[in-house]
Structure formats: C-alpha cells, structure tokens
Write an enzyme that holds these catalytic residues in place. Structure first.
Site, PDB file in Angstrom:
ATOM      1  N   TYR A   1       0.832  -1.217   0.000  1.00  0.00           N
ATOM      2  CA  TYR A   1       0.000   0.000   0.000  1.00  0.00           C
ATOM      3  C   TYR A   1       0.856   1.252   0.000  1.00  0.00           C
ATOM      4  CZ  TYR A   1      -4.597  -2.008   0.130  1.00  0.00           C
ATOM      5  OH  TYR A   1      -5.748  -2.657  -0.251  1.00  0.00           O
TER       6      TYR A   1
ATOM      7  N   ARG B   1       1.967   1.879  -3.481  1.00  0.00           N
ATOM      8  CA  ARG B   1       0.880   2.469  -4.260  1.00  0.00           C
ATOM      9  C   ARG B   1       0.650   3.925  -3.862  1.00  0.00           C
ATOM     10  NH1 ARG B   1      -4.256  -1.007  -3.565  1.00  0.00           N
ATOM     11  NH2 ARG B   1      -5.136   0.684  -4.805  1.00  0.00           N
TER      12      ARG B   1
ATOM     13  N   ASN C   1     -12.007   4.898  -6.496  1.00  0.00           N
ATOM     14  CA  ASN C   1     -10.564   5.114  -6.468  1.00  0.00           C
ATOM     15  C   ASN C   1     -10.144   5.717  -5.134  1.00  0.00           C
ATOM     16  OD1 ASN C   1     -10.668   4.191  -9.078  1.00  0.00           O
ATOM     17  ND2 ASN C   1     -10.624   6.229  -9.995  1.00  0.00           N
ATOM     18  N   VAL C   2      -8.932   5.400  -4.761  1.00  0.00           N
ATOM     19  CA  VAL C   2      -8.418   5.809  -3.442  1.00  0.00           C
ATOM     20  C   VAL C   2      -7.270   6.811  -3.596  1.00  0.00           C
ATOM     21  CG1 VAL C   2      -9.134   3.652  -2.355  1.00  0.00           C
ATOM     22  CG2 VAL C   2      -6.867   3.786  -3.379  1.00  0.00           C
TER      23      VAL C   2
ATOM     24  N   HIS D   1     -14.553   3.832  -1.357  1.00  0.00           N
ATOM     25  CA  HIS D   1     -13.607   2.855  -0.818  1.00  0.00           C
ATOM     26  C   HIS D   1     -12.473   3.519  -0.044  1.00  0.00           C
ATOM     27  CE1 HIS D   1     -14.987   0.011  -4.296  1.00  0.00           C
ATOM     28  NE2 HIS D   1     -15.886   0.117  -3.338  1.00  0.00           N
TER      29      HIS D   1
ATOM     30  N   CYS E   1      -4.971   4.566  12.765  1.00  0.00           N
ATOM     31  CA  CYS E   1      -4.455   3.686  13.822  1.00  0.00           C
ATOM     32  C   CYS E   1      -5.367   2.471  13.990  1.00  0.00           C
ATOM     33  CB  CYS E   1      -4.395   4.480  15.143  1.00  0.00           C
ATOM     34  SG  CYS E   1      -3.982   3.474  16.567  1.00  0.00           S
TER      35      CYS E   1
ATOM     36  N   SER F   1     -14.840  -1.890 -14.042  1.00  0.00           N
ATOM     37  CA  SER F   1     -15.176  -3.210 -14.609  1.00  0.00           C
ATOM     38  C   SER F   1     -16.521  -3.702 -14.095  1.00  0.00           C
ATOM     39  CB  SER F   1     -14.088  -4.220 -14.241  1.00  0.00           C
ATOM     40  OG  SER F   1     -13.990  -4.318 -12.810  1.00  0.00           O
TER      41      SER F   1
ATOM     42  N   ASN G   1     -16.082   3.252 -20.984  1.00  0.00           N
ATOM     43  CA  ASN G   1     -15.120   2.247 -20.537  1.00  0.00           C
ATOM     44  C   ASN G   1     -14.333   1.682 -21.705  1.00  0.00           C
ATOM     45  OD1 ASN G   1     -14.427   1.001 -17.863  1.00  0.00           O
ATOM     46  ND2 ASN G   1     -14.676  -0.880 -19.072  1.00  0.00           N
TER      47      ASN G   1
ATOM     48  N   GLU H   1     -13.459  -1.329 -22.254  1.00  0.00           N
ATOM     49  CA  GLU H   1     -13.986  -2.611 -22.758  1.00  0.00           C
ATOM     50  C   GLU H   1     -15.389  -2.821 -22.196  1.00  0.00           C
ATOM     51  OE1 GLU H   1     -11.019  -5.272 -21.204  1.00  0.00           O
ATOM     52  OE2 GLU H   1     -11.341  -4.542 -19.182  1.00  0.00           O
TER      53      GLU H   1
HETATM   54  C1  BV8 Z   1     -19.230  -4.788   1.356  1.00  0.00           C
HETATM   55  C2  BV8 Z   1      -9.989  -0.416  -1.858  1.00  0.00           C
HETATM   56  C3  BV8 Z   1     -20.649  -5.689   3.057  1.00  0.00           C
HETATM   57  C4  BV8 Z   1      -8.674  -0.958  -1.478  1.00  0.00           C
HETATM   58  C5  BV8 Z   1     -11.471  -2.009  -2.991  1.00  0.00           C
HETATM   59  C6  BV8 Z   1     -22.625  -8.550  -3.759  1.00  0.00           C
HETATM   60  C7  BV8 Z   1     -22.377  -9.416  -4.807  1.00  0.00           C
HETATM   61  C8  BV8 Z   1     -21.123 -10.012  -4.953  1.00  0.00           C
HETATM   62  C9  BV8 Z   1     -20.085  -9.732  -4.034  1.00  0.00           C
HETATM   63  C10 BV8 Z   1     -20.343  -8.879  -3.009  1.00  0.00           C
HETATM   64  C11 BV8 Z   1     -21.591  -8.279  -2.870  1.00  0.00           C
HETATM   65  N1  BV8 Z   1     -21.541  -7.470  -1.770  1.00  0.00           N
HETATM   66  C12 BV8 Z   1     -20.309  -7.551  -1.207  1.00  0.00           C
HETATM   67  C13 BV8 Z   1     -19.549  -8.411  -1.958  1.00  0.00           C
HETATM   68  C14 BV8 Z   1     -18.171  -8.766  -1.677  1.00  0.00           C
HETATM   69  C15 BV8 Z   1     -17.206  -7.749  -2.280  1.00  0.00           C
HETATM   70  C16 BV8 Z   1     -17.212  -7.803  -3.793  1.00  0.00           C
HETATM   71  O1  BV8 Z   1     -17.855  -6.990  -4.447  1.00  0.00           O
HETATM   72  N2  BV8 Z   1     -16.458  -8.727  -4.337  1.00  0.00           N
HETATM   73  C17 BV8 Z   1     -16.352  -8.824  -5.785  1.00  0.00           C
HETATM   74  C18 BV8 Z   1     -14.882  -8.983  -6.172  1.00  0.00           C
HETATM   75  C19 BV8 Z   1     -17.185 -10.000  -6.256  1.00  0.00           C
HETATM   76  N3  BV8 Z   1     -17.514  -6.407  -1.836  1.00  0.00           N
HETATM   77  C20 BV8 Z   1     -17.082  -5.989  -0.632  1.00  0.00           C
HETATM   78  O2  BV8 Z   1     -16.462  -6.701   0.141  1.00  0.00           O
HETATM   79  C21 BV8 Z   1     -17.389  -4.546  -0.234  1.00  0.00           C
HETATM   80  N4  BV8 Z   1     -17.923  -4.517   1.102  1.00  0.00           N
HETATM   81  O3  BV8 Z   1     -20.056  -4.920   0.492  1.00  0.00           O
HETATM   82  O4  BV8 Z   1     -19.501  -4.946   2.727  1.00  0.00           O
HETATM   83  C22 BV8 Z   1     -20.401  -7.156   2.750  1.00  0.00           C
HETATM   84  C23 BV8 Z   1     -19.173  -7.725   3.072  1.00  0.00           C
HETATM   85  C24 BV8 Z   1     -18.967  -9.087   2.799  1.00  0.00           C
HETATM   86  C25 BV8 Z   1     -19.959  -9.855   2.181  1.00  0.00           C
HETATM   87  C26 BV8 Z   1     -21.179  -9.245   1.825  1.00  0.00           C
HETATM   88  C27 BV8 Z   1     -21.394  -7.893   2.127  1.00  0.00           C
HETATM   89  C28 BV8 Z   1     -16.117  -3.718  -0.239  1.00  0.00           C
HETATM   90  C29 BV8 Z   1     -15.628  -3.516  -1.647  1.00  0.00           C
HETATM   91  C30 BV8 Z   1     -14.431  -2.546  -1.646  1.00  0.00           C
HETATM   92  C31 BV8 Z   1     -13.137  -3.309  -1.745  1.00  0.00           C
HETATM   93  N5  BV8 Z   1     -12.010  -2.376  -1.872  1.00  0.00           N
HETATM   94  N6  BV8 Z   1     -10.460  -1.134  -3.040  1.00  0.00           N
HETATM   95  C32 BV8 Z   1      -7.659  -0.816  -2.574  1.00  0.00           C
HETATM   96  O5  BV8 Z   1      -7.846  -0.013  -3.519  1.00  0.00           O
HETATM   97  O6  BV8 Z   1      -6.644  -1.520  -2.472  1.00  0.00           O
HETATM   98  S1  BV8 Z   1     -12.091  -2.620  -4.428  1.00  0.00           S
HETATM   99  C33 BV8 Z   1     -11.092  -2.314  -5.752  1.00  0.00           C
HETATM  100  O7  BV8 Z   1     -11.867  -2.693  -6.882  1.00  0.00           O
HETATM  101  C34 BV8 Z   1     -10.730  -0.853  -6.017  1.00  0.00           C
HETATM  102  O8  BV8 Z   1     -11.367   0.067  -5.160  1.00  0.00           O
HETATM  103  C35 BV8 Z   1     -11.264  -0.652  -7.412  1.00  0.00           C
HETATM  104  O9  BV8 Z   1     -11.532   0.647  -7.693  1.00  0.00           O
HETATM  105  C36 BV8 Z   1     -12.456  -1.496  -7.304  1.00  0.00           C
HETATM  106  C37 BV8 Z   1     -13.252  -1.773  -8.490  1.00  0.00           C
HETATM  107  O10 BV8 Z   1     -12.392  -2.040  -9.532  1.00  0.00           O
HETATM  108  P1  BV8 Z   1     -12.440  -1.016 -10.759  1.00  0.00           P
HETATM  109  O11 BV8 Z   1     -12.318   0.362 -10.217  1.00  0.00           O
HETATM  110  O12 BV8 Z   1     -13.623  -1.318 -11.578  1.00  0.00           O
HETATM  111  O13 BV8 Z   1     -11.086  -1.341 -11.463  1.00  0.00           O
HETATM  112  P2  BV8 Z   1     -10.808  -2.567 -12.462  1.00  0.00           P
HETATM  113  O14 BV8 Z   1      -9.332  -2.653 -12.650  1.00  0.00           O
HETATM  114  O15 BV8 Z   1     -11.564  -3.767 -12.011  1.00  0.00           O
HETATM  115  O16 BV8 Z   1     -11.485  -2.087 -13.838  1.00  0.00           O
HETATM  116  C38 BV8 Z   1     -10.973  -0.953 -14.507  1.00  0.00           C
HETATM  117  C39 BV8 Z   1     -11.813  -0.783 -15.759  1.00  0.00           C
HETATM  118  O17 BV8 Z   1     -11.353   0.384 -16.441  1.00  0.00           O
HETATM  119  C40 BV8 Z   1     -11.667  -1.942 -16.732  1.00  0.00           C
HETATM  120  O18 BV8 Z   1     -12.960  -2.334 -17.169  1.00  0.00           O
HETATM  121  C41 BV8 Z   1     -10.853  -1.355 -17.895  1.00  0.00           C
HETATM  122  O19 BV8 Z   1     -11.272  -1.869 -19.145  1.00  0.00           O
HETATM  123  C42 BV8 Z   1     -11.202   0.098 -17.801  1.00  0.00           C
HETATM  124  N7  BV8 Z   1     -10.161   1.002 -18.292  1.00  0.00           N
HETATM  125  C43 BV8 Z   1      -8.802   0.826 -18.241  1.00  0.00           C
HETATM  126  N8  BV8 Z   1      -8.210   1.931 -18.749  1.00  0.00           N
HETATM  127  C44 BV8 Z   1      -9.196   2.793 -19.115  1.00  0.00           C
HETATM  128  C45 BV8 Z   1     -10.442   2.209 -18.816  1.00  0.00           C
HETATM  129  N9  BV8 Z   1     -11.618   2.817 -19.075  1.00  0.00           N
HETATM  130  C46 BV8 Z   1     -11.573   4.046 -19.629  1.00  0.00           C
HETATM  131  N10 BV8 Z   1     -10.415   4.677 -19.943  1.00  0.00           N
HETATM  132  C47 BV8 Z   1      -9.218   4.078 -19.705  1.00  0.00           C
HETATM  133  N11 BV8 Z   1      -8.074   4.717 -20.018  1.00  0.00           N
END
Ligand code: BV8
Length: 262
Positions: A76, A79, A115-116, A132, A140, A204, A228, A230
């Site tokens: 972290y 990053r 985004n963070v 997020h 702390c 995504s 986006n 893709e």
């Molecule tokens: C929660 C912070 C209660 C830290 C992050 C319901 C259904 C299924 C699963 C769940 C659900 N509810 C909860 C879950 C579990 C989980 C979840 O969603 N899991 C997923 C993987 C299935 N969610 C949670 O745990 C959340 N908490 O709901 O609490 C709960 C808890 C447990 C169980 C039930 C309920 C907390 C989620 C937050 C996690 N923290 N980040 C850190 O940054 O290190 S998430 C992380 O992913 C980042 O924040 C990031 O921003 C986020 C999402 O990713 P994206 O931003 O979309 O980035 P990605 O790379 O994936 O995609 C980028 C896109 O941009 C691509 O499509 C690409 O093509 C495109 N792109 C690239 N370049 C460009 C572009 N587009 C345009 N222009 C460009 N130039």
C-alpha cells in the site's frame, strides 16, 4: 459510438441532477495501474514478486493485513507514493469541468469514486464521495485516529501508530469484506435513485455495492451511460455504452454538452 456520445451529451445539456461513478480506469491514463488489469511486466522488479505472489484482491483484505502486516503495508505504501507522484489526466479534468457547468446552472452533481488516489480532488472536483476510502490517509488500528503520512516512503514496515503503543497504521481504505462508510453508501443509493443522468466511467463493474448503483438509477428512469475501455457486465443494460479511453471521451462529452469553451 458517436451516436451514444451525442445522446449522452444531449441528456447532460439539460440534466438537473447528475451522478458519476468512477473506477480505476479513470486513473489509468495518469499511470496508475488498474486494480485488475495490471501487467506484471510494468511493475518495478521488487514489486513483481509481491504482485505475482498475491492476487491484489487477496491483498486488499483485513485477513491479509493481520497475517502479514509488513507485506500489505509495503504494497500500500508503494501504491500511495505512486498516487502522490501521479497527475490528474484530461478525464479527471473533464469531470471537474462537468461539475462546474452543472452547478453553475443550479443543478446537482455528485461524483462517487471507487478510487483511493485523490486525483479527482486534485483535478478540481469538489462533490467527491470516496466509496472505498483513501490511500493518502492512514489510521491507527487501535484508536481509529486518522494520520496523513509525509509524502515519502514510510521509514519502516509495518508502520507503528503514533497514537497507541501497540497500534499499527493501516491505509484508510475499505478492504474486501469491510463495510463501506455508511453515510457515503446512503448518499450513493439516494442520489442514484433521484438523478436524471448516471454515468459509469472506467470501472469493470464487478465490485459491489458500487456496481449495483447504475441499476438503481435505471430503475427510477434515469438516463444511464457507461464510458469504458472494454465491455462490462453493465454494458448491455445502460442506455449509452461508449467504448474508449476516458481521457479522450470525457472531454469530448463535456464539449458536446456544454459548448466549445469547455
Ligand atoms: C461490502 C480499496 C458488506 C482498497 C477495494 C454482492 C455481490 C457479490 C459480491 C459482493 C456483494 N456485496 C459484497 C460483496 C463482496 C465484495 C465484492 O464486491 N467482491 C467482488 C470482487 C465480487 N464487496 C465488498 O467486500 C465490499 N464490502 O459490500 O460490505 C459485505 C461484506 C462481505 C460480504 C457481503 C457484504 C467492499 C468492496 C471494496 C473493496 N475495496 N479497493 C484498494 O484499492 O486496495 S475494491 C477495488 O476494486 C478498487 O477500489 C477498485 O476501484 C475497485 C473496483 O475495480 P475497478 O475500479 O472497476 O477497477 P478494475 O481494474 O476492475 O477495472 C478498470 C476498468 O477500467 C476496466 O474495465 C478497464 O477496461 C477500464 N479502463 C482501463 N483503462 C481505461 C479504462 N476505461 C476508460 N479509460 C481508460 N483509459
């Protein structure tokens, strides 16, 4: 794609309440790796093993931090330094301009970011809600007190808390399995349900609850759009899916919606 871009611009030109959701793709053109799209080749050697060794989603968890606070803190902090060194790109600047135009005519503008990196704020956006949390602030583990580390790498890993003898500093982000800040989540759901236009940019659409906000907007009759690189799981559900780079497309949307002086 031109048709979809023009449709979005037309809707924006008269919208009263606009909600934008952003993800890592908006910061990609500032040189920050997307959360899932990173290629190991472009990481510094010492970070390749860390990135290769872990799927990032397993690093972004309380369990990973508890198991190996040194490794997670190193990832972290690396990053964080990258975010501080990055600059806002034309996509960030266009969203700040969109806010100014909407607010200047008495409208409401809300930017919910996953985004963070705080690049939206550095670009001039003021109506930003951090779904997020932020990697720029840490807190702390014992007292929850916030701390903004100096803009250089931390002296040692893991980082000892200045607020409690047995505490560590952790990034003030929301990890997988952790709840989003309740007030921010409520704002996101309320504003998604009451907006005229909802735009999802650079995400995504796999992380919930953020990925579900567009459906809330659509169910209440909002015009929904996705910008986006893709296709995503939400692409077929939105009214306008515009494929391409946000740094290219967002300035074009703003110019088309608010005139050339934008
Ligand atoms: C929660 C912070 C209660 C830290 C992050 C319901 C259904 C299924 C699963 C769940 C659900 N509810 C909860 C879950 C579990 C989980 C979840 O969603 N899991 C997923 C993987 C299935 N969610 C949670 O745990 C959340 N908490 O709901 O609490 C709960 C808890 C447990 C169980 C039930 C309920 C907390 C989620 C937050 C996690 N923290 N980040 C850190 O940054 O290190 S998430 C992380 O992913 C980042 O924040 C990031 O921003 C986020 C999402 O990713 P994206 O931003 O979309 O980035 P990605 O790379 O994936 O995609 C980028 C896109 O941009 C691509 O499509 C690409 O093509 C495109 N792109 C690239 N370049 C460009 C572009 N587009 C345009 N222009 C460009 N130039």
């Amino acid at each position: 794609m031109e048709g979809a871009l023009q449709m979005l611009a037309t809707r924006l030109s008269t919208a009263r309440r606009v909600v934008v959701l952003t993800g890592a793709g908006v910061s990609a053109e500032s040189g920050l790796r997307t959360f899932r799209g990173a290629t190991k080749e472009d990481l510094p050697p010492d970070m390749r093993t860390l990135w290769a060794e872990f799927d990032p989603a397993t690093l972004a968890t309380p369990e990973a931090f508890a198991a190996d606070p040194e490794k997670v803190t190193r990832w972290y902090d690396w990053r964080r330094i990258g975010c501080l060194a990055a600059e806002p790109n034309p996509g960030h600047l266009a969203l700040a301009e969109m806010e100014r135009k909407i607010v200047a005519r008495g409208g409401e503008f809300s930017l919910f970011t996953q985004n963070v990196d705080r690049l939206h704020q550095r670009a001039g956006s003021t109506r930003v809600f951090e779904l997020h949390g932020s990697i720029i602030d840490w807190r702390c583990t014992e007292t929850g007190r916030k701390f903004t580390p100096p803009e250089e790498r931390m002296p040692h890993y893991p980082a000892k808390s200045p607020f409690h003898p047995g505490g560590l500093l952790r990034p003030d982000v929301v990890w997988f399995g952790e709840q989003l800040p309740e007030d921010v989540l409520l704002e996101a759901m309320t504003r998604s349900r009451s907006c005229d236009v909802f735009i999802s940019v650079g995400t995504s659409a796999v992380v919930y609850p953020a990925a579900g906000f567009v459906s809330l907007a659509s169910a209440e009759g909002a015009f929904t759009a996705e910008v986006n690189l893709e296709a995503t799981a939400n692409s077929r559900a939105v009214d306008a899916a515009i494929a391409g780079r946000s740094g290219d497309l967002l300035p074009r949307v703003v110019r088309a919606a608010f005139g050339r002086d934008s």
